[in-house]
Write a protein that holds these residues in place. Structure first.
Motif, short mmCIF file in Angstrom:
data_model
loop_
_atom_site.label_atom_id
_atom_site.label_comp_id
_atom_site.label_asym_id
_atom_site.label_seq_id
_atom_site.Cartn_x
_atom_site.Cartn_y
_atom_site.Cartn_z
N MET A 1 -1.96 12.23 -0.02
CA MET A 1 -1.32 12.19 1.20
C MET A 1 -0.22 13.10 1.92
SD MET A 1 -3.09 9.07 3.83
CE MET A 1 -2.42 9.88 4.84
N ARG A 2 0.22 13.21 2.86
CA ARG A 2 1.66 13.83 2.77
C ARG A 2 1.63 13.50 4.76
NH1 ARG A 2 3.07 18.78 1.33
NH2 ARG A 2 4.12 19.41 3.19
N ILE A 3 2.74 12.63 3.84
CA ILE A 3 3.53 11.24 5.04
C ILE A 3 4.97 11.65 5.23
CG2 ILE A 3 4.15 9.20 5.25
CD1 ILE A 3 1.32 8.07 2.33
N LEU A 28 5.75 4.39 -1.49
CA LEU A 28 4.37 5.37 -1.40
C LEU A 28 4.73 6.33 -2.65
CD1 LEU A 28 4.58 5.29 2.44
CD2 LEU A 28 1.90 4.32 1.46
N HIS A 33 2.29 9.47 -3.15
CA HIS A 33 1.69 10.15 -2.29
C HIS A 33 2.68 11.53 -2.35
CE1 HIS A 33 -1.70 8.02 -0.63
NE2 HIS A 33 -1.06 6.91 -0.72
N GLU A 34 3.17 12.13 -0.95
CA GLU A 34 4.16 13.26 -1.34
C GLU A 34 4.53 13.08 -0.18
OE1 GLU A 34 3.19 17.55 -1.10
OE2 GLU A 34 1.64 17.36 -2.18
N VAL A 35 5.46 12.24 -0.10
CA VAL A 35 6.70 11.77 1.58
C VAL A 35 7.74 12.01 1.39
CG1 VAL A 35 7.91 9.34 1.63
CG2 VAL A 35 5.34 8.96 0.43
N PHE A 88 2.71 16.96 7.84
CA PHE A 88 1.68 16.24 7.30
C PHE A 88 0.63 15.61 7.78
CE2 PHE A 88 6.30 16.30 8.12
CZ PHE A 88 6.87 15.55 6.68
N ASP A 89 -0.20 14.66 7.17
CA ASP A 89 -1.08 14.16 7.28
C ASP A 89 -1.32 13.31 8.32
OD1 ASP A 89 -3.32 15.33 5.91
OD2 ASP A 89 -2.40 14.79 4.04
N VAL A 90 0.15 12.56 8.23
CA VAL A 90 0.32 10.99 9.34
C VAL A 90 1.64 10.96 9.23
CG1 VAL A 90 0.63 9.85 7.55
CG2 VAL A 90 -0.19 8.63 9.91
N HIS A 92 4.88 7.80 10.20
CA HIS A 92 5.59 7.49 10.88
C HIS A 92 6.45 6.93 11.04
CE1 HIS A 92 5.89 2.32 9.09
NE2 HIS A 92 6.15 2.88 10.03
#
Length: 310
Positions: A1-3, A28, A33-35, A88-90, A92
């Motif tokens: 995911m891209r976060i 993450l 994940h890609e953060v 981004f997928d999500v 935060h």
């Protein structure tokens, strides 16, 4: 995911929210994940590769502390660019109710938003007054987290809605790999936190220290944390006892300067060891006189004065 993770407080100033964001991001990343983290930071601040600077922060006093925040038209443009580039997928967002990049991201973001609330302030007139401005942004949040029951209560009472309580995570492996220092084992009270903020509790501990020492005379106190030197010295001297103090610092010259201002019979700089040839004794209620060394000879001598008129 891209976060995408948004930190509202300046990255170059240590704090609980910043450490929470850092540890979560690195965990993450280890999971694959890609953060990307967006946070305020000064231009000269070295940043890890996953952090994007949102520009300089401005110190604002709030809730018994000083928060370094970033807000304004230029910041809003940087937030929109970061959101566009990240795809981004999500997202935060930490502290979306704080007037910083978190609130700006909440206004501008599309798609799933997870928000974490850290603030505990049971009587905040500012939050109540700001609710009409915050409401459109808060309604976009898909899931809410509070780091404590007090933070959840603050959210419920001031901003509406509810949250799942998930305490701050702890990097267990980091502490499990740490090697205990043998000189601090046994009968040691440890305080870790900012020493220049009364709400963190150090003044309460210092007021309780005489009662603790009355019950456990050989107890020691180890204080570690960021804070003002003047206040640290004042807190260390604000006790009825003064047998031994310790100063730990990478800046040896500064450590010696602080050591000279402490009202204790002995001060260890980056050590709890003691020179057995040096005089030993305390200040205040920690005793009178000195043992060991040349100073101790006076305590075991009978001085005779012989007067002759000439």
């Amino acid at each position: 995911m891209r976060i995408g993770i948004v930190c509202p407080y300046s990255w170059d100033v240590p704090g609980g929210v910043q450490f929470h964001v850092r540890d979560l991001a690195e965990h993450l990343i280890r999971l694959g994940h890609e953060v990307s983290v967006l946070a305020p930071a000064d231009d000269e601040t070295p940043l890890p590769p996953y952090v994007v600077s949102a520009g300089r922060a401005v110190p604002v006093r709030y809730n018994g502390s000083v928060a370094r925040l970033n807000f304004g038209f230029l910041s809003a443009a940087r937030v929109r660019r970061w959101l566009h580039d990240g795809a981004f997928d999500v997202i935060h967002i930490h502290e979306p109710g704080t007037p910083s990049v978190g609130l700006l991201a909440c206004w501008a973001a599309q798609g799933p938003i997870v928000a974490t609330f850290h603030t505990s302030n049971p009587r905040s007139r500012v939050m109540i007054a700001a609710y009409p401005i915050l409401q459109p942004a808060l309604e976009k949040i898909s899931a809410r987290i509070a780091v404590s029951e007090y933070a959840r209560r603050t959210l419920v009472e001031h901003l509406g809605g509810d949250a799942v309580v998930i305490p701050n995570g702890v990097d267990v492996d980091f502490f499990a790999r740490a090697e205990p220092r043998p000189e601090w084992q046994g009968r040691t009270i440890g305080f870790i936190g900012r020493i220049d903020e009364p709400r963190k509790g150090l003044p309460v501990l210092m007021r309780a220290l005489p009662r603790i020492l009355a019950e456990v005379p050989d107890a020691r106190l180890l204080v570690a944390g960021r804070g003002d030197e003047e206040e640290a010295v004042a807190l260390a001297n604000d006790t009825d006892y003064g047998l031994l103090d310790y100063v730990w610092s990478g800046d040896v010259a500064r450590a010696f300067r602080v050591a000279g201002r402490l009202r204790a019979g002995g001060v260890g700089v980056n050590t709890v060891g003691r020179n057995m040839e040096a005089p030993f004794g305390g200040f205040k209620r920690s005793g009178v006189g000195r043992d060991v060394g040349s100073y101790a000879l006076h305590a075991y001598s009978e001085t005779q004065a012989v007067v002759w008129p000439g």
